[in-house]
Write an enzyme that holds these catalytic residues in place. Structure first.
Site, PDB file in Angstrom:
ATOM      1  N   ASP A  90     -26.948  43.709  -7.211  1.00 50.11           N
ATOM      2  CA  ASP A  90     -27.489  42.450  -6.718  1.00 50.11           C
ATOM      3  C   ASP A  90     -26.272  41.548  -6.501  1.00 50.11           C
ATOM      4  O   ASP A  90     -25.139  42.037  -6.489  1.00 50.11           O
ATOM      5  CB  ASP A  90     -28.459  41.865  -7.756  1.00 50.11           C
ATOM      6  N   HIS A  91     -26.484  40.270  -6.345  1.00 51.64           N
ATOM      7  CA  HIS A  91     -25.372  39.324  -6.356  1.00 51.64           C
ATOM      8  C   HIS A  91     -25.584  38.392  -7.543  1.00 51.64           C
ATOM      9  O   HIS A  91     -26.324  37.411  -7.435  1.00 51.64           O
ATOM     10  CB  HIS A  91     -25.322  38.524  -5.048  1.00 51.64           C
TER      11      HIS A  91
ATOM     12  N   LYS B 175     -31.995  38.262  -5.780  1.00 54.40           N
ATOM     13  CA  LYS B 175     -33.093  38.970  -5.103  1.00 54.40           C
ATOM     14  C   LYS B 175     -32.569  39.788  -3.931  1.00 54.40           C
ATOM     15  O   LYS B 175     -33.246  39.972  -2.920  1.00 54.40           O
ATOM     16  CB  LYS B 175     -34.198  38.022  -4.650  1.00 54.40           C
ATOM     17  N   HIS B 176     -31.334  40.279  -4.068  1.00 53.01           N
ATOM     18  CA  HIS B 176     -30.735  41.141  -3.056  1.00 53.01           C
ATOM     19  C   HIS B 176     -30.589  42.520  -3.691  1.00 53.01           C
ATOM     20  O   HIS B 176     -29.569  42.827  -4.297  1.00 53.01           O
ATOM     21  CB  HIS B 176     -29.363  40.611  -2.619  1.00 53.01           C
ATOM     22  N   ILE B 177     -31.621  43.331  -3.576  1.00 55.09           N
ATOM     23  CA  ILE B 177     -31.679  44.587  -4.345  1.00 55.09           C
ATOM     24  C   ILE B 177     -30.921  45.683  -3.603  1.00 55.09           C
ATOM     25  O   ILE B 177     -31.212  45.978  -2.448  1.00 55.09           O
ATOM     26  CB  ILE B 177     -33.143  45.012  -4.558  1.00 55.09           C
TER      27      ILE B 177
END
Lengths: 167, 542
Positions: free
Chosen positions: B321-322, B475-477
């Protein structure tokens, strides 16, 4: 289907919801019983107390009506508490000369009720958790206070780029 | 009409990756069937949900997307409560939407590309993994992605990220709001940092893709009320007009293999718990970075005892993720965040450098969400009343801002999704994720990104600043079906085809071998285009 608790809140909130822009109370028949509690005298008392707490003369009467109904439904002995709070603020106007609500220990219940009323006006919700009632969005004082600079999110600023000028 | 039980191509998932691939196939004359776990809803319904949320809940992008019981997604209450089973030093508390159209319903539209260096971490810095191909190979797919989604961005190469590109953006950049403009000025003048316009999937000054121009509802997250921002849902009707069949409320729970270990069919539950089987020739699993590995693991069979596509034991590993830290500053002058789109700019240059051999890069973003919904509660809690209350809400709305420090992270096999013994409404296992951002990220925050943030706060004239206490998810999977040339240590090849199954494609964020710092969606879509070319070729050969 087991109901999602906030969904339940929103369903209940439908009973007292204010239409978004016009601020008109929806004429729902199921409100009749609750509205009977909000008689003219109570409404006058509520608006008076609200004007003192917010120090605003022109409060939205439809929101006031909806808040009154929601407070009646969520706060124990609300009408008695409102009467007590009004009497207190009437007899001790210096309480509102301060920046913060600081009542005597013996008036803690009135202080708490004043905070609940303020929260209703500013964030549009009365009560907590699954007993909370949503009352209004665009007509919250939190939105009204900055409406010369910001529009409520989900409403438009206008044509593309119109937002670029310094407010 | 009975639901179809076969299709030449079956696509699981109707998010941005699924719809982009579907359209490429349809345009090539190849029929597709799309299966979506969740419901199909109207934009008006979501906007109404948002407006009816209590003020405190409006800041959570998932709140106006209540889960259906058969298709839970992570949310604080309702059917999605407790869906993700989390463990480890840091929380992998993602949120995503299991609705037709997927999670782009509530994305900000940010479309940074990776840089050439971002794709070669191992060869350049000795950490992480290299991609299976280089930036020049991906670049044409980035262009296609930018034109498909409708990206607006600056014409000046000095303001582009990265500047190495072969075609201009289809639309010009959006203007900054006053808060972003002031932020841009102070970091340039006092720190020499360049806050550049975000390339974003939002129409600037014109309609594009049958969507209107942005009119700044400041509500890109959780939902654009007018559809000026691209989301997968805007494409669904067009796909149907081109011949796609889209089944919503269809929860795929098993992938079936045949004697050749090719994929033969998928099985799905409808919302009444009735199971159905759909066979096909080619299968694309694109139901996001968590649901895809979950489905692969759930589908273990005698030929694939550790799950579909998992001979490498890498399915569900390398979850990325970030990791982000938010710095909230209180300023002595009004910035008035909240005018214009919610994310419109960023400082990207800080994501690059030789320091990446030691610690992660980071990028910095001025969050342009209207602040009064956040600060009102604090002012009320102070017990303020009357004019003092009004003044405090106004001051804090105008004079506070969130600066986000978003870090890259390395793939780590220990950051792993597995199947929980807890079950959902359908009796399917919930996803369990063990996660730790790792020392590479922690060193970045301690030695690099926080010191920069401190200088940014000082440049802005902050009289107070607070940092979030833990790394939050962006929320960057990414990473759960990682790409590579070696089948022994990766799940998919360089076109996102499963090493183990010739007719199975797993495109999207799960394939990404590194994260960079910027948002992942554009890269996911570029990979979707690359996969789509391979799928079309394979379908036509068949």
């Amino acid at each position: 289907m087991k109901l999602y608790s906030r969904r339940r809140v929103l369903k209940m909130a439908g009973l007292v919801v204010i239409t978004s822009a016009a601020g008109h109370l929806l004429p729902l028949p199921r409100l009749n019983a609750a509205q009977s509690l909000a008689n003219a005298s109570a409404q006058a008392d509520f608006i008076q107390v609200s004007q003192w707490l917010t120090q605003q003369e022109n409060l939205n009467s439809a929101v006031a009506h909806a808040l009154l109904i929601a407070l009646n439904q969520t706060q124990q002995n609300f009408m008695a508490g409102l009467t007590q709070l009004k009497a207190l603020l009437q007899s001790q106007p210096e309480l509102l000369q301060q920046e913060q609500l600081t009542f005597a220990a013996s008036d803690a219940a009135s202080e708490k009720l004043a905070q609940v009323i303020l929260a209703g006006w500013y964030n549009g919700v009365v009560g907590k958790g699954k007993h909370a009632l949503y009352v209004t969005y665009v007509n919250t004082l939190a939105n009204q206070l900055v409406n010369d600079k910001l529009v409520p999110p989900s409403f438009s600023y206008g044509k593309c780029g119109s937002w670029a000028q310094q407010p | 009409m009975a639901a179809p039980n076969q299709s030449p191509v079956v696509i699981v998932g109707t998010g941005v990756v699924g719809v982009v691939i579907a359209e490429q196939l349809l345009d090539a004359g190849i029929p597709v069937l799309m299966l979506e776990a969740g419901p199909r809803v109207s934009r008006a319904e979501i906007v109404e949900n948002y407006r009816n949320l209590p003020l405190a809940a409006k800041g959570n992008p998932i709140e106006c997307y209540p889960s259906r019981e058969w298709a839970p997604h992570p949310e604080p209450a309702g059917a999605g409560k407790g869906y993700l089973q989390l463990s480890g030093n840091d929380s992998y508390a993602q949120s995503y939407v299991r609705y037709a159209g997927g999670s782009t319903w509530h994305w900000a539209g940010t479309c940074w590309r990776l840089t050439p260096a971002d794709m070669q971490l191992h060869s350049r810095y000795g950490v992480g993994r290299d991609w299976a191909f280089d930036y020049d190979t991906l670049e044409p797919y980035y262009v296609r992605a930018e034109y498909k989604l409708g990206i607006c961005g600056p014409d000046d190469p000095a303001l582009q990220w990265p500047p190495k590109r072969s075609k201009p953006y289809p639309m010009p950049a959006l203007p900054f709001g006053p808060g972003e403009a002031r932020f841009t000025d102070v970091v340039r003048e006092k720190l020499g940092l360049h806050n550049i316009p975000t390339a974003q999937a939002r129409n600037s000054g014109t309609s594009y893709d049958d969507r209107p121009a942005c009119c700044a509802n400041n509500n890109c997250v959780p939902v654009c009320p007018v559809g000026a921002k691209y989301d997968g849902a805007t494409a669904l009707s067009r796909l149907e007009a081109k011949g796609a069949t889209i089944l919503s409320n269809a929860v795929v729970w098993r992938i079936e293999t045949n004697a050749k270990n090719h994929i033969e069919a998928v099985h799905y539950y409808d919302q009444h718990k009735q199971t159905h089987r759909v066979s096909g020739k080619l299968f694309i699993i694109a139901c996001n970075g968590l649901e895809t590995p979950k489905l692969l693991l759930m589908s273990a069979d005698a030929r694939n005892p550790h799950g579909i596509a998992n001979s490498s034991d890498q399915v569900g590993r390398n979850m990325m993720d970030h990791p982000q830290i938010t710095m909230t500053v209180t300023l002595d002058e009004p910035y008035w965040a909240g005018v214009g789109p919610v994310v419109n700019s960023g400082i990207m240059e800080t994501s690059q450098g030789d320091f990446r051999s030691e610690h992660a890069g980071a990028y910095f973003r001025f969050n342009n969400f209207a602040r009064n919904r956040f600060v009102t509660f604090g002012a009320l809690q102070k017990g303020l009343v009357g004019k003092a209350l009004d003044e405090e809400i106004r001051r804090m709305t105008a004079c506070t801002a969130d600066i986000v420090l978003a870090h890259e992270i390395l793939p780590d096999a220990n950051n792993r999704l597995t199947l929980s013994d807890k079950k959902d409404w359908l009796g399917l296992p919930k996803p369990a994720i063990h996660y730790d951002v790792g020392d590479y990220v922690r060193r970045s925050y301690n030695d690099y990104s926080k010191p920069i943030a401190d200088r940014i706060a000082e440049a802005m004239g902050a009289i107070d600043k607070k940092f979030s206490k833990q790394f939050n998810q962006s929320k960057h999977i990414m990473g759960g079906t990682i790409m590579g040339n070696d089948p022994a240590n990766s799940v998919v090849d360089n076109v996102c085809r499963a090493h183990d199954h010739h007719n199975l494609f797993l495109p999207g964020g799960g394939a990404m071998a590194s994260t960079a710092c910027g948002n992942s969606t554009l890269t996911m879509v570029a990979l979707a285009f690359r996969a789509a070319d391979a799928i079309v070729k394979q379908a036509q050969e068949a």
